[in-house]
Structures are given as C-alpha cells and as structure tokens.
Scaffold this active site. Sequence first.
Site, mmCIF file in Angstrom:
data_model
loop_
_atom_site.group_PDB
_atom_site.id
_atom_site.type_symbol
_atom_site.label_atom_id
_atom_site.label_comp_id
_atom_site.label_asym_id
_atom_site.label_seq_id
_atom_site.Cartn_x
_atom_site.Cartn_y
_atom_site.Cartn_z
ATOM 1 N NE ARG A 96 -6.942 -10.014 1.711
ATOM 2 C CZ ARG A 96 -6.240 -11.006 2.193
ATOM 3 N NH1 ARG A 96 -6.078 -12.128 1.478
ATOM 4 N NH2 ARG A 96 -5.657 -10.937 3.371
ATOM 5 N N GLY A 97 -3.793 -8.356 0.830
ATOM 6 C CA GLY A 97 -2.634 -9.029 1.419
ATOM 7 C C GLY A 97 -1.383 -8.376 0.845
ATOM 8 C CB ALA A 98 1.566 -6.842 2.488
ATOM 9 N NE ARG B 114 -6.097 -1.911 1.061
ATOM 10 C CZ ARG B 114 -6.305 -3.026 1.767
ATOM 11 N NH1 ARG B 114 -6.102 -4.217 1.232
ATOM 12 N NH2 ARG B 114 -6.728 -2.951 3.008
ATOM 13 C CD GLN C 49 -9.829 -9.061 5.579
ATOM 14 O OE1 GLN C 49 -10.531 -9.130 6.589
ATOM 15 N NE2 GLN C 49 -9.315 -7.922 5.164
ATOM 16 C CG ASP D 75 -0.773 -4.967 5.269
ATOM 17 O OD1 ASP D 75 -1.158 -5.923 5.955
ATOM 18 O OD2 ASP D 75 -1.193 -4.743 4.116
ATOM 19 C CG ASN E 112 -1.241 -7.921 10.386
ATOM 20 O OD1 ASN E 112 -1.102 -7.991 9.160
ATOM 21 N ND2 ASN E 112 -1.862 -8.857 11.068
ATOM 22 C CE LYS E 113 -7.074 -6.171 7.420
ATOM 23 N NZ LYS E 113 -7.501 -4.862 6.822
HETATM 24 O O1 MRU Z 1 -6.798 -5.546 4.252
HETATM 25 P P1 MRU Z 1 -6.034 -6.762 3.828
HETATM 26 O O2 MRU Z 1 -6.881 -7.981 3.694
HETATM 27 O O3 MRU Z 1 -5.210 -6.488 2.600
HETATM 28 O O4 MRU Z 1 -5.041 -7.012 5.017
HETATM 29 C C1 MRU Z 1 -4.161 -8.086 4.945
HETATM 30 C C2 MRU Z 1 -3.402 -8.269 6.188
HETATM 31 O O5 MRU Z 1 -3.528 -7.536 7.136
HETATM 32 C C3 MRU Z 1 -2.400 -9.352 6.202
HETATM 33 O O6 MRU Z 1 -2.245 -9.821 7.492
HETATM 34 C C4 MRU Z 1 -1.062 -8.786 5.702
HETATM 35 O O7 MRU Z 1 -1.184 -8.275 4.412
HETATM 36 C C5 MRU Z 1 0.057 -9.723 5.745
HETATM 37 S S1 MRU Z 1 -0.236 -11.310 5.104
HETATM 38 C C6 MRU Z 1 0.482 -11.599 3.715
#
Ligand code: MRU
Length: 348
Positions: free
Chosen positions: A46-48, A89, A195, A236, A246-247
């Site tokens: 996970r993470g963009a 996703r 996370q 993201d 973002n999250k």
């Molecule tokens: O749902 P996730 O854990 O994939 O969400 C991740 C985030 O929201 C991060 O802040 C985002 O991907 C940028 S960080 C590299």
Amino acid sequence: MRTVKWNQNNYTLEMIDQRLLPVEFKVNEYSDYRDVAQAISDMVVRGAPAIGGAAAFGLAVAAYQSDAQTVDELREDLNQAVRVLEKARPTAVNLSWALKRIMRRTADVADSPDALREAVLEEAQKIADEDVQINKNMARHGAELIDDGDTIIHHCNTGALATVDWGTALGVIRTAHEQGKDIHVLVDETRPRLQGARLTAWELDRYNISYDIISDNMAGHFLSTGQVQKVVFGADRVAANGDVANKIGTYMLALAAKDNDVPAYSVVPTSTIDLSLASGDQIPIEERAVDEVLGLTLMGQKVAPEQASARNIAFDITPNRLISGIVTENGVVYPPFDVNLPPVVPED
Ligand code: MRU
C-alpha cells in the site's frame, strides 16, 4: 530490502506483507498477476508509489506467465492484465500511471514475444529504480522546510514501505534527521488500518527518530497548544488545482493546522499529480469493507455491537487553500497551484 522487488531467478515479484507488520516481517512471492492485483486490494502492499511499483512488476509477471507465441497474442494478454491490475485500488493514480507508461513505452516493440517481455520488465524496473531516486530528491527539497527542534505531525505511513524505498513525507523527516536536525514526530495512528501506529512507528524505530504515537483525534490539541511546528503527509492523487486526496483524516488535520497557522505540506512524486483532473471533487474515493472499522477489539472484545453498521471511507480531499506547499522531486511548489503545478510535471 525494497517494498517491491523483482526476482530474476524465477520471474516473480516479491513484496513485503505489510498486513503483518510490526509483528512479523514476511516476504510474499507472486507468479500470477491476478494475485498481485488481489494483494494490492488487500493492502499487502500500500502507499501510492509502492502500489505503482507493484502494478508495474505485476505487468512483468503477466508478461512472463503468458505462453503467447506471437507479439499480438502477448499484447492481448498484457491488455487483459492492465484491465485487472488497474481496478485493484481506485484513488492512487500511480497505479494507472505506471501501467500506461509501460504500455506506451513498449508499444513499438514488435521483434518477438520475448523481446516484448524483456521490454516490459525493463520499464517496470526503471519505474522502481527511479522511484527511489525521486524520493531522495523530494526529501532533499522537503528537508529545507524542516527546522532544528521541530515537532512534526505525520499522517498515515509515507515511508520506505509506502514507496519502493526511502519515502515521501517520512522521507523528508528521515533526510532532515540525517542532516542532524533534532526532530520529534507525532505519529497519527491513522484509523482504521493503523498505518501510523503499525508501520510509521516501526520505521521510525529503525531510523532512531524520536516519536510518540497519538490517536488521530489528539492532533487538534497538540496544534492548538503550540506544540507543533509542521504537518506533513503524502498524497494518493493531486488534482491540477492542488487539491490533495490522501488518507482519511488528512482534511481534518489540515483544517486544524490552518486554524493554528501551522504549515501543512504534502510530499508527492510528480507521478501522483493528475493534471487531467481540474479539482479534487473529480478524484475517485475508495470505500472499503466495513469490517476494517467494526473489527476493532479492546481488551479482547469487539468494540461495536454485533449488529452495528459502519462506513469505511479510505481517503478524503484536502482543498488547496489548506495546503502550504507541495514538495515534489522538482522542487517545492507554492500557491497558486493551478499556475505553479503544471510546469513541474514532466510530459511523459
Ligand atoms: O490506504 P493506504 O495505506 O494505501 O494509503 C496510503 C496513504 O494515504 C499515503 O499517505 C499515500 O499513499 C502517500 S505516501 C507515499
């Protein structure tokens, strides 16, 4: 080790299983692109930027698992893999960005199926290697915004685990720490998948950076009592006007930061900027299964009543007026974002 890594011995993709951290460090191996797509959906990775890297290598997995005998047959199989992977996703644009880039840059390869397989893998590997360098460049630019003695609120996980290596917002913190700046991080635990509490705290331990985990609803208190100098997070997807997806929880955090005159920075590779979308309301927002919310246990018991219903929105939009600057590998961009963002985003 990198979050996502190609294994040339058996043409598989290796990924750290982030669902198990910090309890267990386990690397999974993938030889079927459909399993890669499922792993992205399930948040093994996970993470963009990490999702982008996983999708890129997922396409390489598809290329080598296909027994196509002609270039046209292989291209058909790759197109099918793109259709499956891009659905894994919806919010992180890095996913479709990586897939489109590989298909575009291998469009002219017509010599043989094997030549096409190699070209797909080469481009995927390039995306992964570039990501590490891009993160380090972002981190250098971002670290200039961090002062010695800063306490910083950080949301979600944006470290090495969220990228191929190093990190976006957490990469900035790492670099500032390596420069000798004395930094303390308030780690939003980041409900519901935690996370922050699970992954960011695990990373900060490894880097010897001082931190305290806070529940997300404590951020306002720390901001309003003057205990925080900066707020940093990733994204993201960033729209052309600088609205940031973002999250979930980022919007409330940025609102509280603005109300207390604390600068809030989003740290993103330019691959996360989607100039095709004019504003954040066009960004698709993922809603995930409610068991991620309802599954919470306290003292061995489920918190919510057995019949409870819930919602599980995974991302929110922070409007550009709440963002002080967007840190990219090509420098820090300041408002007005609709004017200043496009020039830093490469054409390709
Ligand atoms: O749902 P996730 O854990 O994939 O969400 C991740 C985030 O929201 C991060 O802040 C985002 O991907 C940028 S960080 C590299």
